[in-house]
Scaffold this motif. Structure first.
Motif, PDB file in Angstrom:
ATOM      1  N   LYS A   4       0.838  -1.175   0.000  1.00  0.00           N
ATOM      2  CA  LYS A   4       0.000   0.000   0.000  1.00  0.00           C
ATOM      3  C   LYS A   4       0.890   1.248   0.000  1.00  0.00           C
ATOM      4  CE  LYS A   4      -4.383   1.388   1.629  1.00  0.00           C
ATOM      5  NZ  LYS A   4      -5.299   1.583   2.632  1.00  0.00           N
ATOM      6  N   GLY A  31      -2.989   0.712  -4.929  1.00  0.00           N
ATOM      7  CA  GLY A  31      -2.853   2.088  -4.509  1.00  0.00           C
ATOM      8  C   GLY A  31      -3.834   2.979  -5.226  1.00  0.00           C
ATOM      9  N   GLY A  32      -3.509   4.251  -5.201  1.00  0.00           N
ATOM     10  CA  GLY A  32      -4.427   5.253  -5.706  1.00  0.00           C
ATOM     11  C   GLY A  32      -4.180   5.662  -7.139  1.00  0.00           C
ATOM     12  N   ASP A  33      -4.319   6.954  -7.370  1.00  0.00           N
ATOM     13  CA  ASP A  33      -4.354   7.494  -8.724  1.00  0.00           C
ATOM     14  C   ASP A  33      -2.989   7.696  -9.368  1.00  0.00           C
ATOM     15  OD1 ASP A  33      -3.598   9.510  -7.026  1.00  0.00           O
ATOM     16  OD2 ASP A  33      -5.043  10.974  -7.770  1.00  0.00           O
ATOM     17  N   PHE A  55      -7.072   1.021  -6.640  1.00  0.00           N
ATOM     18  CA  PHE A  55      -7.798   0.964  -5.376  1.00  0.00           C
ATOM     19  C   PHE A  55      -8.797  -0.182  -5.402  1.00  0.00           C
ATOM     20  CE2 PHE A  55     -11.389   2.205  -2.681  1.00  0.00           C
ATOM     21  CZ  PHE A  55     -10.724   2.398  -1.486  1.00  0.00           C
ATOM     22  N   SER A  57     -11.704  -2.297  -2.716  1.00  0.00           N
ATOM     23  CA  SER A  57     -12.390  -2.175  -1.434  1.00  0.00           C
ATOM     24  C   SER A  57     -13.384  -3.314  -1.274  1.00  0.00           C
ATOM     25  CB  SER A  57     -13.114  -0.824  -1.340  1.00  0.00           C
ATOM     26  OG  SER A  57     -14.101  -0.734  -2.345  1.00  0.00           O
ATOM     27  N   LYS A  61     -11.337  -6.508  -1.917  1.00  0.00           N
ATOM     28  CA  LYS A  61     -10.083  -6.279  -1.194  1.00  0.00           C
ATOM     29  C   LYS A  61      -9.704  -7.510  -0.380  1.00  0.00           C
ATOM     30  CE  LYS A  61      -9.982  -3.380   2.317  1.00  0.00           C
ATOM     31  NZ  LYS A  61      -9.793  -2.203   3.174  1.00  0.00           N
TER      32      LYS A  61
END
Length: 167
Positions: A4, A31-33, A55, A57, A61
């Motif tokens: 992460k 991870g993110g953007d 991402f 969830s 996840k």
């Protein structure tokens, strides 16, 4: 393997071990953007077969965490870090950095609590990949037990009651 925070540290760790067979096709980065940027960094360093997942969830996840051999969370610092308990709860060992409150990983034998340097992380990656699956499964069972014994809602409620009774 998954991660992460601190993706660059993980990418550097993979680079340190890129001439060993364990790095071929095994790294999944969540991870993110900014994943396109990290993909560029991985390509620049000559790393192949890293999957950038973005991402995730909910149920997805937990399903992804359960598929990992080990979760790598190479943070500079972090508070409790729910991702570690989430991985342990599905039987996935974890590595967390010194500076996070996860020394239990070493004490219980359900992961690694170590310095966040790329060299140390690469060393743990080698250990994970060379470890018999039965050992990883045993570590995962210990991690699941730790979460059940210490980090579920009833245990937290008991701790809160204990704190309140002390005042």
């Amino acid at each position: 393997m998954g991660v992460k925070p601190r993706l660059l540290t993980l990418i550097e760790s993979l680079r340190k071990g890129k001439d060993t067979p364990f790095t071929d096709g095994l790294a999944q980065l969540f991870g993110g953007d900014r994943l396109p940027f990290w993909g560029g960094e991985a390509n620049r360093l000559g790393l192949k077969n890293i999957t950038f997942r973005g991402f995730v969830s909910g149920r997805e996840k937990y399903e992804q965490l359960a598929r990992l051999s080990c979760l790598f969370v190479p943070s500079d610092f972090e508070n409790f870090g729910m991702i570690v308990t989430e991985a342990l709860s599905v039987g996935t060992p974890a590595i967390a950095s010194l500076g996070t409150p996860w020394e239990e990983l070493n004490a219980i034998g359900c992961g690694w609590w170590t310095e966040r340097s790329p060299e140390n992380i690469a060393q743990v990656m080698r250990q994970v990949m060379e470890m018999p699956i039965t050992e990883l499964l045993t570590m995962g069972e210990k991690g699941h037990g730790l979460v059940q014994d210490k980090y579920t809602a009833p245990q937290w409620l008991d701790r809160c009651k204990g704190c309140m009774n002390g005042y």
